[in-house]
Design an enzyme around this catalytic site. Structure first.
Site, PDB file in Angstrom:
ATOM      1  N   ASP A   1      52.593  59.969 101.485  1.00 24.90           N
ATOM      2  CA  ASP A   1      53.069  60.583 102.776  1.00 24.90           C
ATOM      3  C   ASP A   1      54.373  60.363 102.875  1.00 24.90           C
ATOM      4  O   ASP A   1      54.114  59.034 103.570  1.00 24.90           O
ATOM      5  CB  ASP A   1      52.019  61.096 103.915  1.00 24.90           C
ATOM      6  CG  ASP A   1      51.956  62.914 103.583  1.00 24.90           C
ATOM      7  OD1 ASP A   1      52.779  63.520 102.860  1.00 24.90           O
ATOM      8  OD2 ASP A   1      51.000  63.435 104.213  1.00 24.90           O
TER       9      ASP A   1
ATOM     10  N   ASN B   1      40.418  65.139 104.113  1.00 27.88           N
ATOM     11  CA  ASN B   1      39.998  63.452 104.829  1.00 27.88           C
ATOM     12  C   ASN B   1      38.433  63.186 103.911  1.00 27.88           C
ATOM     13  O   ASN B   1      38.446  62.292 103.502  1.00 27.88           O
ATOM     14  CB  ASN B   1      40.345  63.522 106.107  1.00 27.88           C
ATOM     15  CG  ASN B   1      41.802  63.941 106.141  1.00 27.88           C
ATOM     16  OD1 ASN B   1      42.535  63.584 104.728  1.00 27.88           O
ATOM     17  ND2 ASN B   1      42.089  63.764 107.083  1.00 27.88           N
TER      18      ASN B   1
ATOM     19  N   ASP C   1      46.962  65.865 112.457  1.00 29.80           N
ATOM     20  CA  ASP C   1      46.893  66.481 111.765  1.00 29.80           C
ATOM     21  C   ASP C   1      47.514  68.027 112.594  1.00 29.80           C
ATOM     22  O   ASP C   1      48.172  68.799 111.745  1.00 29.80           O
ATOM     23  CB  ASP C   1      45.705  66.483 110.531  1.00 29.80           C
ATOM     24  CG  ASP C   1      45.687  65.081 110.270  1.00 29.80           C
ATOM     25  OD1 ASP C   1      47.288  65.371 109.766  1.00 29.80           O
ATOM     26  OD2 ASP C   1      44.878  65.142 109.307  1.00 29.80           O
TER      27      ASP C   1
ATOM     28  N   MET D   1      50.687  58.562 117.165  1.00 30.22           N
ATOM     29  CA  MET D   1      50.027  57.651 116.153  1.00 30.22           C
ATOM     30  C   MET D   1      50.888  57.427 114.443  1.00 30.22           C
ATOM     31  O   MET D   1      51.357  56.507 114.453  1.00 30.22           O
ATOM     32  CB  MET D   1      48.995  58.620 114.972  1.00 30.22           C
ATOM     33  CG  MET D   1      47.818  58.375 116.367  1.00 30.22           C
ATOM     34  SD  MET D   1      46.040  58.345 115.298  1.00 30.22           S
ATOM     35  CE  MET D   1      45.101  58.765 116.548  1.00 30.22           C
TER      36      MET D   1
END
Length: 435
Positions: A122, A24, A320, A342
Site C-alpha cells: 500500500d 490481517n 485502519d 502511525m
C-alpha cells in the site's frame, strides 16, 4: 475489466450483512501452515486478492492446497520447492504482495533458510520491516541483501531462543518472530509484543499445533521452543475493519442495519469510539444492531474540549478505521480532531471529501479537524480515485450518502481488502454498479 464503481447516493439501506473473515489474521494464519508437514484446515478465509495471492504463492512453492468450500481450504506443506525462492516467478509474485513477508518466519523456523524479494504494498507511508529482521537476527538469523537481484537471503540454521524487546509493537513483526521462535532451541521472550486479537488467534492456533506460548493477549510473550508442530483446524475471526466500516455506513446513510456474528468481545474499543460520535448501536447476542438515525452528535471531553480520536496499538483504536471515523464525522453534529499517528499518508484523501462539500481542516499529514455538517448539507457526488484500501472504502461510504452520482476509479485497491463489496451493498438496497 470494469474497474470503477458508479454510485447513485442518498438512498437509505436496510437489512443484514455478514462481515468477511479478517484479512490481517488470514495473512498470518495461512503463512503458519508452512510450520508443519501435517494437514491444516482453515475456514472463514476472506475471498480477497491479497489472501488469494498468498494461497496461490503457497501452491507454487509446493504446498498441497485444496479448496473444500468457498471459505475453507486444507493445506499440506509436506514438500517445499527450495529452488522456487530464487526464481523470477517468486520475485514477481512475492515482491508485489505485502503479506509475503509473513512466510519468512515459518520458513526460517522449519527449514533454516529462506530468500525473500523486497516487499511492495500500500501507498500509506513508509512501513518498515526492521522489526521483523531485527527479531530474526536476535534469534540468530543472518541476512544478506543482494542488490543485483533485489533478494534478501537468510541463513537461520541455528535459531536460539533469546530476549527480544521490540522497538515497535508491530502486529506482523510480532507474528513473524513468534512463528520463527516456536521451533527455535530454548526460550524466547518478546516484550512490547503486539496483542491484537489476530495475534492472539495465531498464538492459540500454534499452541493447538503443539507450541508452548504463554502470555497470549499481553505484551509479554514467552515461547518455549519445541522440535515439531502438528496439524489442526482453525476458524478466522470476522474482520473488525469491515464491522467498523458497516457501522459508519449505517450512520452516514441513516440506515437500519444488523451486522451479524461480529465476535463482539474481540472488538475492543471500536463500538465505543463510534458511540462517542453519537451513533446508536446495540449488541444483540453476537450481532450489532444499528437503528436508522437522522442525526448523531459528537461527544466532547468532560471539560467540554474538542473530542480527539487517535490511533494506538491494541487495545487502542486501530489506525485502519480512522478514515472511516473521519468520513462519518463529516455528517455529525459537532467537531472532532482525527490524529493519525502511525502512517503519514493515510489522510491524503480528504481533498476528495472537500470536493464533495465536507468541512475539514487538514492541519498536517497526521491531523485533520472535521467540522460536522449535521446532515443539514448533503455531500455531493463527484468522480474520484481510490488511493488505498481504507480510503477507498471511506470514499465509497461518502458516495453512498451523497446527493447525485459518484464514480470511484482504481477500485482494485478496495477489492484487495473487501470481497464482493458491491454485491453485498446491493443486497442492502444500495444503487451501485461496475462500469
Amino acid at each position: 475489466m470494469k474497474n470503477a464503481f458508479e454510485i447513485q447516493g442518498g438512498k437509505k439501506l436496510k437489512g443484514e450483512i455478514i462481515p468477511q473473515g479478517a484479512k490481517n489474521e488470514a495473512l498470518q494464519i495461512i503463512s503458519a501452515v508452512l510450520l508443519t508437514g501435517e494437514k491444516m484446515t482453515i475456514s472463514n478465509i476472506p475471498d480477497i486478492q491479497d489472501v488469494n495471492k498468498l494461497i496461490e504463492l503457497l501452491g507454487d512453492m509446493g504446498v498441497e492446497v485444496n479448496r473444500i468450500s468457498r471459505d475453507t481450504c486444507t493445506f499440506e506443506a509436506k514438500e517445499i520447492d527450495q529452488d522456487f525462492f530464487n526464481s523470477e516467478a517468486f520475485k514477481t509474485k512475492g515482491g508485489g504482495l505485502r503479506g509475503s513477508i509473513m512466510i519468512l518466519g515459518p520458513l526460517l523456523a522449519r527449514f533454516g533458510k529462506a530468500s525473500i524479494p523486497k516487499p511492495g504494498g500500500d501507498k500509506i507511508g513508509r512501513r518498515r520491516l526492521d522489526t521483523h529482521f531485527l527479531g530474526f537476527e536476535k534469534l540468530g538469523a543472518r541476512f544478506d541483501y543482494n542488490p543485483d537481484n533485489g533478494f534478501y537471503n537468510v541463513d537461520a540454521s541455528n535459531l536460539q531462543g533469546t530476549y527480544i524487546l521490540l522497538d515497535e509493537a508491530s502486529v506482523t513483526g510480532t507474528a513473524n518472530i513468534v512463528m520463527a521462535a516456536v521451533l527455535a532451541k530454548g526460550t524466547t521472550t518478546i516484550y512490547n509484543a503486539a496483542c491484537e486479537p489476530y495475534l492472539q488467534q495465531l498464538c492459540k492456533m500454534l499452541n493447538r499445533m503443539g507450541a508452548k506460548i504463554t502470555g497470549v493477549g499481553s505484551n509479554l510473550l514467552t515461547i518455549e521452543g519445541v522440535t515439531e508442530l502438528g496439524g489442526t483446524d482453525h476458524r478466522m475471526l470476522p474482520d473488525m475493519i469491515e464491522i467498523g466500516s458497516f457501522i459508519g455506513l449505517a450512520a452516514m446513510t441513516g440506515s437500519e442495519i444488523t451486522i451479524k456474528d461480529v465476535h463482539y468481545d474481540e472488538l475492543g474499543m471500536i463500538p465505543d469510539v463510534f458511540k462517542r460520535l453519537g451513533i446508536k448501536l446495540e449488541r444483540r447476542g453476537d450481532d450489532i444492531y444499528i437503528p436508522s438515525q437522522d442525526h448523531y452528535e459528537i461527544d466532547t471531553f468532560i471539560d467540554g474540549s474538542l473530542l480527539t480520536v487517535a490511533d494506538a496499538p491494541w487495545p487502542g483504536f486501530t489506525p485502519d478505521l480512522l478514515s472511516i471515523v473521519l468520513v462519518v464525522a463529516t455528517q455529525a453534529k459537532g467537531s472532532v480532531l482525527i490524529h493519525q499517528k502511525m502512517f503519514e499518508s493515510r489522510l491524503f484523501f480528504v481533498d476528495k471529501l472537500l470536493d464533495m462539500g465536507a468541512n475539514i481542516i487538514l492541519c498536517d499529514p497526521h491531523r485533520a479537524t472535521v467540522i460536522g455538517l449535521d446532515k443539514m448539507v448533503q455531500l455531493r457526488g463527484i468522480s474520484m480515485t481510490s488511493p488505498d484500501i481504507r480510503a477507498g472504502v471511506s470514499l465509497l461510504i461518502a458516495a453512498l450518502s451523497a446527493q447525485g452520482q459518484s464514480t470511484i476509479y482504481n477500485i482494485e485497491q478496495i477489492e484487495r481488502g473487501y470481497q464482493n463489496i458491491d454485491e453485498r451493498l446491493k443486497a442492502l438496497g444500495a444503487d451501485i454498479k461496475r462500469v
